[in-house]
Design an enzyme around this catalytic site. Structure first.
Site, PDB file in Angstrom:
ATOM      1  N   ARG A  24       0.836  -1.212   0.000  1.00 51.46           N
ATOM      2  CA  ARG A  24       0.000   0.000   0.000  1.00 51.46           C
ATOM      3  C   ARG A  24       0.868   1.260   0.000  1.00 51.46           C
ATOM      4  O   ARG A  24       0.944   1.972  -0.984  1.00 51.46           O
ATOM      5  CB  ARG A  24      -0.967  -0.052   1.204  1.00 51.46           C
ATOM      6  CG  ARG A  24      -2.079   0.973   1.168  1.00 51.46           C
ATOM      7  CD  ARG A  24      -1.688   2.366   1.611  1.00 51.46           C
ATOM      8  NE  ARG A  24      -1.088   2.427   2.941  1.00 51.46           N
ATOM      9  CZ  ARG A  24      -0.519   3.529   3.432  1.00 51.46           C
ATOM     10  NH1 ARG A  24      -0.470   4.640   2.714  1.00 51.46           N
ATOM     11  NH2 ARG A  24       0.045   3.517   4.631  1.00 51.46           N
ATOM     12  N   ASP A  25       1.577   1.498   1.097  1.00 56.70           N
ATOM     13  CA  ASP A  25       2.378   2.725   1.185  1.00 56.70           C
ATOM     14  C   ASP A  25       3.474   2.702   0.123  1.00 56.70           C
ATOM     15  O   ASP A  25       3.794   3.736  -0.490  1.00 56.70           O
ATOM     16  CB  ASP A  25       3.002   2.825   2.588  1.00 56.70           C
ATOM     17  CG  ASP A  25       3.239   4.251   3.045  1.00 56.70           C
ATOM     18  OD1 ASP A  25       3.296   5.141   2.188  1.00 56.70           O
ATOM     19  OD2 ASP A  25       3.381   4.481   4.257  1.00 56.70           O
ATOM     20  N   HIS A 217       5.039   4.270  12.794  1.00 57.64           N
ATOM     21  CA  HIS A 217       5.107   4.243  11.330  1.00 57.64           C
ATOM     22  C   HIS A 217       6.146   5.286  10.902  1.00 57.64           C
ATOM     23  O   HIS A 217       5.849   6.469  10.761  1.00 57.64           O
ATOM     24  CB  HIS A 217       3.717   4.592  10.794  1.00 57.64           C
ATOM     25  CG  HIS A 217       3.573   4.610   9.308  1.00 57.64           C
ATOM     26  ND1 HIS A 217       2.981   3.584   8.599  1.00 57.64           N
ATOM     27  CD2 HIS A 217       3.906   5.539   8.379  1.00 57.64           C
ATOM     28  CE1 HIS A 217       2.950   3.890   7.306  1.00 57.64           C
ATOM     29  NE2 HIS A 217       3.513   5.080   7.150  1.00 57.64           N
ATOM     30  N   HIS A 219       8.895   6.819   8.354  1.00 51.39           N
ATOM     31  CA  HIS A 219       9.568   6.914   7.054  1.00 51.39           C
ATOM     32  C   HIS A 219      11.028   7.244   7.345  1.00 51.39           C
ATOM     33  O   HIS A 219      11.358   7.787   8.396  1.00 51.39           O
ATOM     34  CB  HIS A 219       8.878   7.972   6.182  1.00 51.39           C
ATOM     35  CG  HIS A 219       7.551   7.494   5.652  1.00 51.39           C
ATOM     36  ND1 HIS A 219       7.404   6.994   4.379  1.00 51.39           N
ATOM     37  CD2 HIS A 219       6.337   7.382   6.240  1.00 51.39           C
ATOM     38  CE1 HIS A 219       6.144   6.622   4.199  1.00 51.39           C
ATOM     39  NE2 HIS A 219       5.467   6.849   5.319  1.00 51.39           N
ATOM     40  N   CYS A 250       4.480   9.237   0.279  1.00 55.27           N
ATOM     41  CA  CYS A 250       3.094   9.686   0.167  1.00 55.27           C
ATOM     42  C   CYS A 250       3.018  10.674  -0.979  1.00 55.27           C
ATOM     43  O   CYS A 250       3.724  11.685  -0.986  1.00 55.27           O
ATOM     44  CB  CYS A 250       2.616  10.333   1.459  1.00 55.27           C
ATOM     45  SG  CYS A 250       0.932  10.958   1.301  1.00 55.27           S
ATOM     46  N   ASN A 259       9.461   4.000   3.567  1.00 54.43           N
ATOM     47  CA  ASN A 259       9.275   3.591   4.961  1.00 54.43           C
ATOM     48  C   ASN A 259      10.523   2.885   5.465  1.00 54.43           C
ATOM     49  O   ASN A 259      11.370   2.445   4.682  1.00 54.43           O
ATOM     50  CB  ASN A 259       8.124   2.572   5.053  1.00 54.43           C
ATOM     51  CG  ASN A 259       6.781   3.189   4.795  1.00 54.43           C
ATOM     52  OD1 ASN A 259       6.398   3.394   3.656  1.00 54.43           O
ATOM     53  ND2 ASN A 259       6.063   3.487   5.859  1.00 54.43           N
TER      54      ASN A 259
END
Ligand code: HMG
Ligand code: MG
Length: 310
Positions: A24-25, A217, A219, A250, A259
């Site tokens: 996803r990310d 989370h 990055h 993002c 990430n």
């Protein structure tokens, strides 16, 4: 394959649950869309490597994130993987309806600690976005889903600079009050440092948000993600988000890079004697395969080191 020598730490959690966000990310930020079959294969390989929480896709507006416009095609291809939960992002009621219709049982809403990012990412003010999430979270809970609430820009914002801790706490508490089972503290642009992480975690505890509902989370823009993770582990956090091969970013926050790489995380956790259930060799092979699909090498130091040695 080289593995770290295991020297267990006595003051850290015995087990960490990795919340894998690569599909996803990671893939939301690719310049071109990855074919649906490749995404499904990626998720299957991640599961085969021992990851059990694999964020699969987002039910967002396809014009906002065209890279994930195939959510309806992808999700059914992977939804029956045994022993694996597949969280999906939903930004609003429409997203929740789409996700529930496919049988998704792990939902994530994504809020921001800042006005600027709420506007850029969700086209709403912060309070408007919380008002959108409130019925979405409640309805997801009524449908029996587990709900995660992301909070982006917890440690800094590309438009607003420093983010006051109380602003982050306010959004975290609002998401908890709606019924979110879990929070994920997003360092969207990778500017956090370990003391900052510890300060936020302590303040959250003081304000009634317990550590056992908090995930982190990070990055890795400034190379701090692993140090920040270690600080969070020392505080007792046991849910860590990471992305296979260090993919990620993002599209609505320019300074967001990849990430924390799952392989870098697993290397450290393995050395510390912390269980994850992940097979580092299989995971690395998956990221090498994915790098081949994307046409460029993985930014993960561990992937590079291990794949050069083989
Ligand atoms: P909007 O343009 O304000 O939408 O976008 P709207 O509510 O005005 O609706 C406009 C049209 O879009 C309507 O269609 C809706 O039905 C449709 P029309 O009536 O005109 O035909 N629509 C949808 N269609 C499909 N699925 C939907 C949906 N919603 C509305 N879910 C919106 C608002 C929230 C939809 C948009 O801003 C959006 O999709 N944003 C998503 C951005 C995103 O995915 N960002 C990346 C994820 S967050 C992240 O990466 C950070 C994180 O990793 C943590 C960290 O690192 O900090 C989680
Ligand atoms: Mg992110």
């Amino acid at each position: 394959m080289t593995l770290p020598m295991v020297v267990p730490a006595t003051d850290l959690p015995a087990r960490v649950r990795i919340h894998e966000v690569g599909a996803r990310d990671g893939l939301q930020n690719e310049k071109s869309s990855v074919p649906t079959d490749v995404k499904a294969e990626f998720i299957r390989r991640l599961a085969d490597a021992g990851l059990t929480t694999i964020e699969a896709t987002s039910f967002v507006h396809p014009k906002w994130v065209p890279q994930l416009a195939d959510a309806e095609d992808l999700f059914p291809q992977v939804s029956d993987l045994p022993g694996v939960t597949l969280p999906v992002l939903v930004p609003n009621q429409r997203g929740l309806d789409r996700a529930l219709a496919l049988g998704a049982r792990r939902i994530a809403v994504f809020a921001s600690a800042t006005e600027s990012f709420a506007k850029a990412n969700l086209n709403r003010t912060l309070d408007e976005s919380l008002a959108v999430f409130d019925p979405v979270v409640r309805q997801a809970k009524d449908a029996g889903a587990h709900v995660r609430g992301y909070v982006s820009m917890c440690f800094g914002d590309p438009w607003e600079g420093a983010v006051p801790l109380h602003q982050v706490v306010r959004v975290c508490r609002a998401l908890r009050d709606m019924g979110c089972d879990e929070l994920s503290l997003g360092d969207t642009i990778g500017v956090a440092t370990p003391g900052h992480v510890l300060e936020l975690l302590s303040l959250l505890n003081e304000e009634g948000v317990p550590t056992n509902v908090i995930g982190v989370h990070f990055h890795d823009t400034y190379g701090q993600a692993l140090a920040n993770t270690y600080a969070a582990l020392e505080h007792g956090v046991t849910t860590v988000d990471a992305s296979a091969g260090g993919l990620g970013g993002c599209p609505y926050a320019k300074s967001a890079t990849g990430n924390l790489a799952t392989e870098d995380l697993v290397w450290m956790l393995q050395g510390l004697g912390i269980e994850t259930g992940v097979d580092l060799g299989r995971l690395t092979a998956t990221s090498v395969w994915m790098a081949g699909q994307l046409g460029r090498p993985s930014p993960s130091r561990t992937v590079r080191a291990l794949s050069h040695q083989e």
